[in-house]
Motif scaffolding. Structure first.
Motif, PDB file in Angstrom:
ATOM      1  N   ILE A  53       0.872  -1.192   0.000  1.00 39.40           N
ATOM      2  CA  ILE A  53       0.000   0.000   0.000  1.00 39.40           C
ATOM      3  C   ILE A  53       0.903   1.235   0.000  1.00 39.40           C
ATOM      4  O   ILE A  53       1.790   1.354   0.850  1.00 39.40           O
ATOM      5  CB  ILE A  53      -0.924   0.007   1.238  1.00 39.40           C
ATOM      6  N   ASP A  54       0.687   2.132  -0.952  1.00 38.22           N
ATOM      7  CA  ASP A  54       1.600   3.278  -1.065  1.00 38.22           C
ATOM      8  C   ASP A  54       0.936   4.626  -0.790  1.00 38.22           C
ATOM      9  O   ASP A  54       1.529   5.678  -1.022  1.00 38.22           O
ATOM     10  CB  ASP A  54       2.272   3.290  -2.444  1.00 38.22           C
ATOM     11  N   ARG A  55      -0.290   4.611  -0.310  1.00 39.56           N
ATOM     12  CA  ARG A  55      -0.950   5.864   0.094  1.00 39.56           C
ATOM     13  C   ARG A  55      -1.617   5.613   1.450  1.00 39.56           C
ATOM     14  O   ARG A  55      -2.635   4.908   1.535  1.00 39.56           O
ATOM     15  CB  ARG A  55      -2.040   6.277  -0.911  1.00 39.56           C
ATOM     16  N   ILE A  56      -1.034   6.149   2.492  1.00 41.02           N
ATOM     17  CA  ILE A  56      -1.539   5.855   3.846  1.00 41.02           C
ATOM     18  C   ILE A  56      -1.681   7.156   4.633  1.00 41.02           C
ATOM     19  O   ILE A  56      -0.801   8.035   4.556  1.00 41.02           O
ATOM     20  CB  ILE A  56      -0.570   4.908   4.607  1.00 41.02           C
ATOM     21  N   ILE A  57      -2.770   7.273   5.354  1.00 42.93           N
ATOM     22  CA  ILE A  57      -2.917   8.385   6.301  1.00 42.93           C
ATOM     23  C   ILE A  57      -2.651   7.843   7.702  1.00 42.93           C
ATOM     24  O   ILE A  57      -3.242   6.841   8.104  1.00 42.93           O
ATOM     25  CB  ILE A  57      -4.342   8.988   6.260  1.00 42.93           C
ATOM     26  N   LEU A  58      -1.763   8.501   8.436  1.00 41.60           N
ATOM     27  CA  LEU A  58      -1.563   8.172   9.853  1.00 41.60           C
ATOM     28  C   LEU A  58      -2.149   9.326  10.654  1.00 41.60           C
ATOM     29  O   LEU A  58      -1.728  10.479  10.470  1.00 41.60           O
ATOM     30  CB  LEU A  58      -0.079   8.020  10.167  1.00 41.60           C
ATOM     31  N   PHE A  59      -3.119   9.023  11.475  1.00 44.41           N
ATOM     32  CA  PHE A  59      -3.719  10.093  12.275  1.00 44.41           C
ATOM     33  C   PHE A  59      -3.728   9.710  13.753  1.00 44.41           C
ATOM     34  O   PHE A  59      -3.427   8.565  14.101  1.00 44.41           O
ATOM     35  CB  PHE A  59      -5.128  10.440  11.770  1.00 44.41           C
ATOM     36  N   GLY A  60      -4.076  10.651  14.590  1.00 44.14           N
ATOM     37  CA  GLY A  60      -4.087  10.386  16.030  1.00 44.14           C
ATOM     38  C   GLY A  60      -3.324  11.448  16.789  1.00 44.14           C
ATOM     39  O   GLY A  60      -2.877  12.441  16.202  1.00 44.14           O
ATOM     40  N   SER A  83       5.927   6.411  -2.725  1.00 45.22           N
ATOM     41  CA  SER A  83       4.831   6.244  -1.758  1.00 45.22           C
ATOM     42  C   SER A  83       4.610   7.550  -0.996  1.00 45.22           C
ATOM     43  O   SER A  83       5.520   8.378  -0.905  1.00 45.22           O
ATOM     44  CB  SER A  83       5.141   5.111  -0.785  1.00 45.22           C
ATOM     45  N   VAL A  84       3.405   7.694  -0.501  1.00 44.02           N
ATOM     46  CA  VAL A  84       3.068   8.898   0.262  1.00 44.02           C
ATOM     47  C   VAL A  84       2.472   8.486   1.609  1.00 44.02           C
ATOM     48  O   VAL A  84       1.566   7.647   1.654  1.00 44.02           O
ATOM     49  CB  VAL A  84       2.015   9.772  -0.467  1.00 44.02           C
ATOM     50  N   ILE A  85       2.993   9.084   2.640  1.00 48.62           N
ATOM     51  CA  ILE A  85       2.354   8.903   3.956  1.00 48.62           C
ATOM     52  C   ILE A  85       1.980  10.291   4.462  1.00 48.62           C
ATOM     53  O   ILE A  85       2.822  11.197   4.525  1.00 48.62           O
ATOM     54  CB  ILE A  85       3.284   8.178   4.943  1.00 48.62           C
ATOM     55  N   MET A  86       0.722  10.441   4.740  1.00 50.77           N
ATOM     56  CA  MET A  86       0.240  11.721   5.228  1.00 50.77           C
ATOM     57  C   MET A  86      -0.036  11.588   6.723  1.00 50.77           C
ATOM     58  O   MET A  86      -0.583  10.584   7.167  1.00 50.77           O
ATOM     59  CB  MET A  86      -1.041  12.048   4.472  1.00 50.77           C
ATOM     60  N   THR A  87       0.357  12.567   7.474  1.00 51.75           N
ATOM     61  CA  THR A  87       0.061  12.518   8.915  1.00 51.75           C
ATOM     62  C   THR A  87      -0.807  13.710   9.296  1.00 51.75           C
ATOM     63  O   THR A  87      -0.684  14.786   8.710  1.00 51.75           O
ATOM     64  CB  THR A  87       1.352  12.561   9.766  1.00 51.75           C
ATOM     65  N   ASP A 135      -9.989  10.358  -1.004  1.00 55.05           N
ATOM     66  CA  ASP A 135     -10.096   9.331  -2.053  1.00 55.05           C
ATOM     67  C   ASP A 135      -8.741   8.749  -2.422  1.00 55.05           C
ATOM     68  O   ASP A 135      -8.629   7.590  -2.808  1.00 55.05           O
ATOM     69  CB  ASP A 135     -10.719   9.939  -3.316  1.00 55.05           C
ATOM     70  N   ARG A 136      -7.728   9.614  -2.338  1.00 56.83           N
ATOM     71  CA  ARG A 136      -6.386   9.166  -2.748  1.00 56.83           C
ATOM     72  C   ARG A 136      -5.704   8.310  -1.681  1.00 56.83           C
ATOM     73  O   ARG A 136      -4.696   7.672  -1.948  1.00 56.83           O
ATOM     74  CB  ARG A 136      -5.511  10.392  -3.055  1.00 56.83           C
ATOM     75  N   PHE A 137      -6.231   8.362  -0.471  1.00 57.44           N
ATOM     76  CA  PHE A 137      -5.603   7.616   0.638  1.00 57.44           C
ATOM     77  C   PHE A 137      -6.593   6.597   1.206  1.00 57.44           C
ATOM     78  O   PHE A 137      -7.317   6.881   2.164  1.00 57.44           O
ATOM     79  CB  PHE A 137      -5.162   8.585   1.740  1.00 57.44           C
ATOM     80  N   PRO A 138      -6.642   5.427   0.605  1.00 60.28           N
ATOM     81  CA  PRO A 138      -7.659   4.462   1.042  1.00 60.28           C
ATOM     82  C   PRO A 138      -7.390   3.861   2.424  1.00 60.28           C
ATOM     83  O   PRO A 138      -8.305   3.409   3.089  1.00 60.28           O
ATOM     84  CB  PRO A 138      -7.603   3.383  -0.037  1.00 60.28           C
TER      85      PRO A 138
END
Lengths: 501, 246
Positions: free
Chosen positions: B25-32, B143-147, B162-165
Motif C-alpha cells: 500500500i503506497d498511500r496511507i494516512i496516519l492520524f491520532g 509512496s506517500v504517507i500523510m500525517t 479518495d487518494r488515501f484508502p
C-alpha cells in the motif's frame, strides 16, 4: 508563596492487562472525602474523587486510583460462580485496595471519616453480624477500622474480639500473596483476573464467617449478676447511684467477658488454600431412548374423600369437597444424576444397573472425556453429559464403558434442578464426593459449592452405585433409607464449616 | 531503511502499518494524537530506499515547497530547485522515494491542488518541469504517507481522502521510540500519549527522564509537568503496583 492547585487523579495513566487500551480521558469529578461519595467505574471510565491536598483527600484519591488500576471491570463472572456475594466481594476488595495503597507507602491510617465508631455501635444494636463482618473487612488496615471495632466493643466485646480476629486473618492472607500477583489484572479465563481471584477466595471465607454470629457473651465464673454494664470504657457516670435506676440489659460487663472461646470457635472456619478453578461448561446429549421401562419411583399421598384415618382434618373448613383422608398413588419419577468419572470406577453394566433401578426417572450421566475445549460461542466443544433415561424410556447402549474426568459436577446438578418438573421432585446424585473443575482440577471450594447446592435443593447424595441401586429400589417401594454422605463431603465440612451441617 | 521490529510484539496500530506497507500500500494516512511518532514512521518505516522527503504543510506555504521553484544560485542566475514531492517522485533515480506530508489538511487551496496532482495514481500523475520541459512521472516505488492530528477522517477534503484508502490511527508510541525512555516510564508514557485532554507527550517524558537523573523527582516533575506534577507522580506510583516484585 505557591498556591496548591487541585490534584486531578489520572486514571488515564494506569495500564491494565484485561482491557484493551482506550483513547481519551476519563470523566473525573471532584467530591468530598466522605464515605459513599468517592466512586470508580472502570468500565464506563468514570471517577469521583477528592482533589484536595490534605492527607485524607490524598488517601481517598489513591484508594480510587488503585481501584482503577486493579479492580475488575465487571463482577458478574464472580457472582455467577456463586462463591461469594456482592457485598463480601466488595468488602474484601476494599481491603485489598487499601493494602496495595499502603504497600506503595501511603498512610492509610488517615482513611476514616468519623462515622465508623457510631456505625460499630449500630451494627451491634441491630444485631447485624453480616454487616459487621463486611465493614470490618472493608476498613481493615485503615484508621477507620480501629474506630469501628471500638464502637463494636463498647456494645459487645465478643463481637469485637471475633471481628478483630477475622480482619487480622484476612489481612494475613492478603499479605501472603506477592504484590505483583495481588495487583495483577492478567486475565485467567471466564472474564476473571488474577489479582481479584485472591479477593474472591477471601470473600468466600468471609461469606462463611458472616453466616453465624458469635454466641452472646457469658459472664465469667464468679461474676456478680447485678454488675451489669455495656461499656468497657468512658462511661464515667456508671457508679453505684445510677446503677439502680438504669435498666439491666443482662449483658455482663465487657471487661469480665471471656472472648477466647468465641475467637477459637470462629477460627475453626478455615480459608481455602488457593483460588478455585471454574467449572467446565456442560454439554448435554440426549441419547436415543428406544426401550420402555415400566415402573415408577416413589409414592405420594393425595387428599381423598374416603379412607380410614382423617389426616387432613383442616380440609373440613378449607376444602369444599371435604377431602380429609389420604390415598396413595405411585410417583411419576425423579431425576438421577450419575457421576461416571474415573474415581467412581463404574462399568457399563453398573451404569445400566442404576438406570434400571430408577424406572420413570430422568437419568443423566456425566464425565469429561478428555476434551476441555470451549468454543467461540462459550459452550463446550465436546459432549460431556448424556441423558440415558427419560419419561419411562431408556437407551439401549450406554455411551462409554468408563468415564474420565468430572469437570461438570455442579453444572450437572444445576441442570437437574432446572429440569425438575416440581420443586418436590426428588433428585439423587450418585457421586463419591470427589468433584473437580476445569482441567480436572479439584479444589475444596468446588466441594463446598456442590455441598451447598445439594443442601439448598434437597439433593440426596449417594456415594456409590451399589448404594444407589439399593436407595433407588427402596425409594421405588416407598421406603425411606438413610444414606451416609461421601467422605469427601464430611471432610470438607469438618475443615471449613467447623463440622456444621 | 526497513524496520526490523518483531511484528507480533508490536501494538496493534503499528502492526497494521507494517502489514499495510508490506502489502505494498503506497498511500496511507496516519492520524491520532501528536507525539506518537507518526512522522518518524513515515520517514523510516517500510521501503525508503529511494529517500524520504518531508513536507510540513501550513496555510502560508507555496507550491514551491511541493514541486519546486527558480532560486538564485551562486552564478548570479536563477536555477530550478526541486520541491519535496518532485524529489520523492524521482527518488534515487532508480526507484521512487517516500513523501511524508505533515498536516496536509492545513495546506492552502493552490498547494492542496498541486499536492493532489502529485499524490494521484501513478498512471495519471505527471508534471512538466518549466526549466527543461521534461515530463516527470513518479518512479516505481514512490509512496506517500500523510500525517494529521485530526480524528475525524470525514473532515478531510473528499479528493484527498479518495487518494488515501488506508487510514491508521496511531494511538501509542512505537516501542522503538520508548527504548530511549527508562523502563519504569514506558507504561505511563504509552497510556498518557492518547489520553485526550489529559495527554502528555512522549517528549515531556524524555525531558522528565533526563531531568530526574540530576534533580529530585518532585522538582523534575514540576519543571516538566507544571501544575500536573502531583497528579502524574501519583499515577506513576500507582501504576508501578503490578510491576513491583517482592
Amino acid at each position: 508563596m505557591t498556591t496548591m492547585s487541585p490534584v486531578r487523579p489520572l486514571p488515564e495513566a494506569l495500564g491494565r492487562k484485561d482491557t484493551p487500551k482506550e483513547s481519551g480521558e476519563w470523566s473525573v469529578n471532584e467530591c468530598a472525602p466522605i464515605r459513599g461519595l468517592p466512586v470508580t467505574n472502570v468500565s464506563s471510565r468514570k471517577m469521583s474523587a477528592p482533589m484536595g491536598n490534605d492527607a485524607l483527600s490524598e488517601v481517598v484519591r489513591v484508594h480510587e486510583l488503585v481501584h482503577a488500576k486493579v479492580s475488575p471491570t465487571d463482577l458478574s463472572p464472580y457472582l455467577e460462580r456463586g462463591l461469594a456475594g456482592d457485598d463480601s466481594l466488595r468488602s474484601v476488595e476494599e481491603m485489598r485496595v487499601n493494602y496495595l495503597a499502603s504497600r506503595l507507602g501511603y498512610d492509610m491510617k488517615h482513611l476514616m471519616d468519623g462515622s465508623e465508631d457510631s456505625y460499630g455501635e449500630r451494627v451491634v444494636d441491630t444485631n447485624d453480624w453480616r454487616g459487621a463482618v463486611m465493614f470490618a473487612l472493608a476498613t481493615a488496615g485503615t484508621g477507620g477500622h480501629k474506630k469501628f471495632l471500638n464502637g463494636v466493643r463498647r456494645k459487645n466485646k465478643v463481637w469485637g474480639a471475633v471481628l478483630a480476629d477475622i480482619s487480622k486473618r484476612a489481612m494475613k492472607e492478603i499479605t501472603k500473596v506477592p504484590q505483583k500477583r495481588l495487583a495483577s489484572t492478567e486475565p485467567i479465563g471466564d472474564g476473571m483476573i488474577e489479582g481479584f481471584s485472591h479477593t474472591e477466595r477471601i470473600a468466600e471465607w468471609a461469606e462463611r464467617m458472616a453466616t453465624t454470629a458469635p454466641p452472646e457473651p457469658e459472664p465469667a465464673k464468679g461474676e456478680d449478676e447485678g454488675k451489669g454494664g455495656d461499656t468497657d470504657k468512658g462511661d464515667t457516670t456508671d457508679d453505684g447511684d445510677t446503677e439502680a435506676s438504669k435498666p439491666k440489659r443482662g449483658r455482663p460487663k465487657s471487661s469480665e467477658v471471656d472472648t477466647t472461646d468465641a475467637v477459637s470457635a470462629s477460627r475453626k472456619t478455615k480459608l481455602l488454600p488457593s483460588s478455585p478453578p471454574s467449572w467446565m461448561k456442560l454439554k448435554v446429549e440426549r441419547l436415543p431412548l428406544p426401550i420402555v421401562l415400566n415402573g415408577a419411583l416413589g409414592k405420594k399421598r393425595l387428599a381423598s374423600q374416603t379412607g380410614k384415618v382423617p389426616r387432613r382434618i383442616h380440609r373440613l373448613i378449607s376444602d369444599p369437597n371435604k377431602r380429609v383422608f389420604d390415598r396413595t398413588v405411585k410417583g411419576t419419577g425423579g431425576i438421577v444424576i450419575v457421576d461416571a468419572s474415573g474415581s467412581m470406577s463404574m462399568s457399563r453394566d453398573e451404569l445400566r444397573e442404576v438406570v434400571l433401578s430408577a424406572p420413570g426417572c430422568t437419568v443423566m450421566t456425566y464425565s469429561v472425556m478428555g476434551d476441555w475445549r470451549i468454543g467461540e460461542d462459550g459452550e463446550a466443544v465436546a459432549t460431556n453429559a448424556w441423558v440415558l433415561a427419560d419419561k419411562g424410556r431408556i437407551c439401549d447402549e450406554m455411551p462409554f464403558s468408563r468415564g474420565q474426568a468430572n469437570g461438570v459436577d455442579l453444572p450437572a446438578l444445576e441442570w437437574a434442578v432446572s429440569n425438575r418438573p416440581r420443586s418436590n421432585t426428588p433428585i439423587v446424585w450418585v457421586c463419591d464426593g470427589h468433584v473437580t473443575g476445569m482441567g480436572d482440577n479439584g479444589h475444596d471450594s468446588l466441594t463446598l459449592q456442590a455441598m451447598n447446592f445439594c443442601s439448598r435443593h434437597n439433593i440426596v447424595v449417594v456415594p456409590d452405585t451399589a448404594t444407589a441401586c439399593k436407595y433407588l429400589t427402596a425409594l421405588g417401594q416407598g421406603k425411606r433409607m438413610s444414606v451416609r454422605e461421601p467422605w469427601a463431603f464430611t471432610d470438607a465440612r469438618r475443615q471449613y464449616l467447623g463440622g456444621k451441617k | 531503511m526497513t524496520t526490523t521490529t518483531d511484528n507480533t510484539k508490536l501494538p496493534s496500530c503499528w502492526k497494521k502499518l507494517n502489514n499495510a506497507l508490506s502489502a505494498g500500500i503506497d498511500r496511507i494516512i496516519l492520524f491520532g494524537p501528536s507525539g506518537t511518532g507518526k512522522t518518524y514512521a513515515g520517514l523510516n518505516h517500510g521501503n525508503t530506499q529511494g529517500g524520504a522527503h518531508r513536507l510540513i504543510c501550513t496555510e502560508d506555504m507555496t507550491t514551491a515547497d511541493v514541486c519546486g521553484a527558480f532560486m538564485p544560485d551562486n552564478k548570479g542566475t536563477f536555477s530550478w530547485v526541486a520541491g519535496s514531492a518532485l524529489k520523492a517522485w524521482d527518488g534515487d533515480g532508480i526507484t521512487g522515494g517516500r513523501l511524508v506530508a505533515d498536516e496536509i489538511d492545513k495546506a492552502g487551496g493552490d498547494v492542496l491542488a498541486t499536492l493532489l496532482a502529485f499524490t494521484d495514481t501513478p498512471e495519471s500523475a505527471s508534471w512538466e518541469n518549466p526549466e527543461t520541459g521534461r515530463i516527470h512521472r513518479p518512479r516505481e516505488g514512490f509512496s506517500v504517507i500523510m500525517t494529521t492530528n485530526i480524528e475525524n477522517m470525514a473532515e478531510l477534503p473528499t479528493a484527498l481522502s479518495d487518494r488515501f484508502p488506508v487510514r491508521i490511527r496511531i494511538d501509542q508510541p512505537h516501542p522503538s521510540a520508548l527504548t530511549r525512555l527508562s523502563s519504569d516510564l514506558h507504561g505511563i508514557a504509552v497510556s498518557l500519549a492518547d489520553a485526550g485532554r489529559e495527554r502528555v507527550s512522549l517528549r515531556a517524558f524524555y525531558a522528565f527522564d533526563k531531568l530526574r537523573s540530576s534533580l529530585p523527582v518532585g522538582e523534575a516533575a514540576e519543571l516538566v509537568f507544571g501544575d500536573r506534577a502531583s497528579s502524574i507522580l501519583e499515577a506513576m506510583r500507582i501504576d508501578s503496583l503490578a510491576r513491583v516484585t517482592v
